[in-house]
Motif scaffolding. Structure first.
Motif, PDB file in Angstrom:
ATOM      1  N   VAL A   1      75.802  53.839  44.510  1.00  0.00           N
ATOM      2  CA  VAL A   1      76.709  53.179  43.567  1.00  0.00           C
ATOM      3  C   VAL A   1      78.055  52.897  44.211  1.00  0.00           C
ATOM      4  CG1 VAL A   1      77.956  53.492  41.385  1.00  0.00           C
ATOM      5  CG2 VAL A   1      75.555  54.152  41.563  1.00  0.00           C
ATOM      6  N   GLY A   2      78.565  53.818  45.020  1.00  0.00           N
ATOM      7  CA  GLY A   2      79.856  53.637  45.671  1.00  0.00           C
ATOM      8  C   GLY A   2      80.992  54.207  44.853  1.00  0.00           C
ATOM      9  N   ASN A   3      82.067  54.535  45.531  1.00  0.00           N
ATOM     10  CA  ASN A   3      83.196  55.172  44.859  1.00  0.00           C
ATOM     11  C   ASN A   3      83.968  54.217  43.958  1.00  0.00           C
ATOM     12  OD1 ASN A   3      82.857  57.792  45.802  1.00  0.00           O
ATOM     13  ND2 ASN A   3      83.985  57.389  47.692  1.00  0.00           N
ATOM     14  N   VAL A   4      83.997  52.924  44.311  1.00  0.00           N
ATOM     15  CA  VAL A   4      84.746  51.967  43.479  1.00  0.00           C
ATOM     16  C   VAL A   4      84.144  51.905  42.080  1.00  0.00           C
ATOM     17  CG1 VAL A   4      85.381  49.548  43.188  1.00  0.00           C
ATOM     18  CG2 VAL A   4      85.514  50.612  45.446  1.00  0.00           C
ATOM     19  N   ARG A   5      82.842  51.760  42.004  1.00  0.00           N
ATOM     20  CA  ARG A   5      82.191  51.763  40.695  1.00  0.00           C
ATOM     21  C   ARG A   5      82.326  53.126  40.021  1.00  0.00           C
ATOM     22  NH1 ARG A   5      78.967  48.063  43.446  1.00  0.00           N
ATOM     23  NH2 ARG A   5      78.512  46.141  42.276  1.00  0.00           N
ATOM     24  N   GLY A   6      82.327  54.177  40.812  1.00  0.00           N
ATOM     25  CA  GLY A   6      82.500  55.514  40.251  1.00  0.00           C
ATOM     26  C   GLY A   6      83.835  55.668  39.544  1.00  0.00           C
ATOM     27  N   TYR A   7      84.909  55.193  40.168  1.00  0.00           N
ATOM     28  CA  TYR A   7      86.223  55.250  39.521  1.00  0.00           C
ATOM     29  C   TYR A   7      86.267  54.362  38.282  1.00  0.00           C
ATOM     30  CZ  TYR A   7      88.360  57.881  43.347  1.00  0.00           C
ATOM     31  OH  TYR A   7      88.677  58.854  44.253  1.00  0.00           O
ATOM     32  N   PHE A   8      85.611  53.197  38.369  1.00  0.00           N
ATOM     33  CA  PHE A   8      85.596  52.293  37.218  1.00  0.00           C
ATOM     34  C   PHE A   8      84.848  52.917  36.045  1.00  0.00           C
ATOM     35  CE2 PHE A   8      84.292  48.135  35.182  1.00  0.00           C
ATOM     36  CZ  PHE A   8      85.566  47.850  34.718  1.00  0.00           C
ATOM     37  N   ILE A   9      83.791  53.668  36.325  1.00  0.00           N
ATOM     38  CA  ILE A   9      83.069  54.376  35.267  1.00  0.00           C
ATOM     39  C   ILE A   9      84.000  55.352  34.554  1.00  0.00           C
ATOM     40  CG2 ILE A   9      81.290  56.129  34.878  1.00  0.00           C
ATOM     41  CD1 ILE A   9      79.592  54.678  36.992  1.00  0.00           C
ATOM     42  N   LEU A  10      84.813  56.076  35.324  1.00  0.00           N
ATOM     43  CA  LEU A  10      85.755  57.018  34.712  1.00  0.00           C
ATOM     44  C   LEU A  10      86.782  56.300  33.838  1.00  0.00           C
ATOM     45  CD1 LEU A  10      86.433  59.443  37.706  1.00  0.00           C
ATOM     46  CD2 LEU A  10      85.017  59.851  35.691  1.00  0.00           C
ATOM     47  N   ILE A  11      87.245  55.133  34.303  1.00  0.00           N
ATOM     48  CA  ILE A  11      88.203  54.349  33.515  1.00  0.00           C
ATOM     49  C   ILE A  11      87.578  53.895  32.198  1.00  0.00           C
ATOM     50  CG2 ILE A  11      89.507  52.184  33.450  1.00  0.00           C
ATOM     51  CD1 ILE A  11      89.928  52.507  36.477  1.00  0.00           C
TER      52      ILE A  11
END
Length: 292
Positions: free
Chosen positions: A121-131
């Motif tokens: 998934v990658g960290n960028v999508r991971g941060y977006f999930i948290l947002i």
């Protein structure tokens, strides 16, 4: 030995379906019907996901289901994204944005399935999930459905925890059947609270009920915007009333009278409030909710 989470997750999915069915009467005649439809699609996805994860016992076989697991899990955000575009006249075209959001977020799953690539998934999508999780929580936390939203948010965290950024969270197994079922149980608990609290606010003047029902359904994002628009017009027209989070209140000399408040709302103010509501709901919804 029978896994206790199996029966609980199945019952929770049923409860969530009942809660969505009960919620339909409240969103009928509003722009939230699209968000409700996305919620139904997300629920069907969770049901489809729960079936193979129950019967597959081999860890490698479960790992092959990881892209589908992620694509389904991302779908729980679609109702929230649809809500943020729930204002006429753009609410219909906004659904293409919701679909595009899901397609972009689910792209790693599509690449893994179509091109036999590694799934990441990658960290960028991971941060977006948290947002996205935080945005959904804050939008309804201060409404009547606050507890239901807390439970739903907990379910999202449990379901999506493998895709959080590695810098903030330790990597976990992509699919853990018991954790996924626990997340679904939390969704079911949220459905119970939603069903119990979905009835309109009673024993209040009609306009107050309309405002509270709108606020509880649409959350802070649209309620604050509508509140600002009404108060700007009220200040310009010198109406002795303002709209706040808890409802209408009198201002100036009117506030000193015992009977002051929404009962003395000027006709022009009532018309302006109903006009603002009609950007989101139908006249029939206004009449129906005001009379309940």
């Amino acid at each position: 030995m029978t896994n206790p989470y199996v029966g609980l997750s199945a019952a929770s999915l049923g409860i969530a379906a009942v809660a969505l069915a009960a919620l339909f009467r409240h969103v009928r005649g509003t722009t939230l019907l699209a968000a409700w439809s996305w919620a139904v699609v997300a629920l069907l996805g969770l049901i489809a996901m729960a079936i193979p994860t129950q019967w597959y016992t081999n860890g490698e076989a479960l790992l092959q289901l990881a892209p589908l697991h992620y694509a389904v899990a991302i779908g729980v955000f679609c109702p929230c994204i649809a809500l943020f575009g729930a204002k006429r006249p753009q609410h219909r075209a906004w659904q293409w944005i919701v679909l595009s959001f899901w397609a972009v977020m689910a792209m790693p799953a599509g690449e893994a399935l179509l091109f036999n690539r590694g799934f990441d998934v990658g960290n960028v999508r991971g941060y977006f999930i948290l947002i996205l999780i935080a945005a959904g929580l804050m939008n309804h936390l201060a409404t009547r459905f606050g507890i239901a939203v807390l439970l739903f948010t907990a379910g999202q965290i449990v379901l999506l925890r493998p895709y959080f950024p590695e810098a903030l969270f330790e990597p976990t197994d992509i699919i853990d059947r018991n954790w996924d079922k626990f997340g679904i149980v939390l969704f079911g608990a949220a459905g119970i609270w939603l069903w119990l609290l979905s009835r309109p606010a009673r024993r209040r003047p009609p306009l107050q009920r309309l405002w509270l029902d709108f606020r509880n359904l649409y959350g802070a994002a649209w309620s604050i915007r509508l509140e600002q628009r009404f108060n700007a017009t009220a200040e310009q027209a010198a109406w002795p009333v303002r709209l706040g989070w808890r409802g209408f209140s009198a201002t100036g000399a009117e506030a000193e009278r015992p009977a002051a408040g929404v009962d003395r709302l000027p006709p022009a103010a009532q018309q302006e409030f109903r006009s603002l509501l009609r950007r989101f709901v139908s006249p029939a919804w206004i009449e129906r909710r005001g009379a309940e």
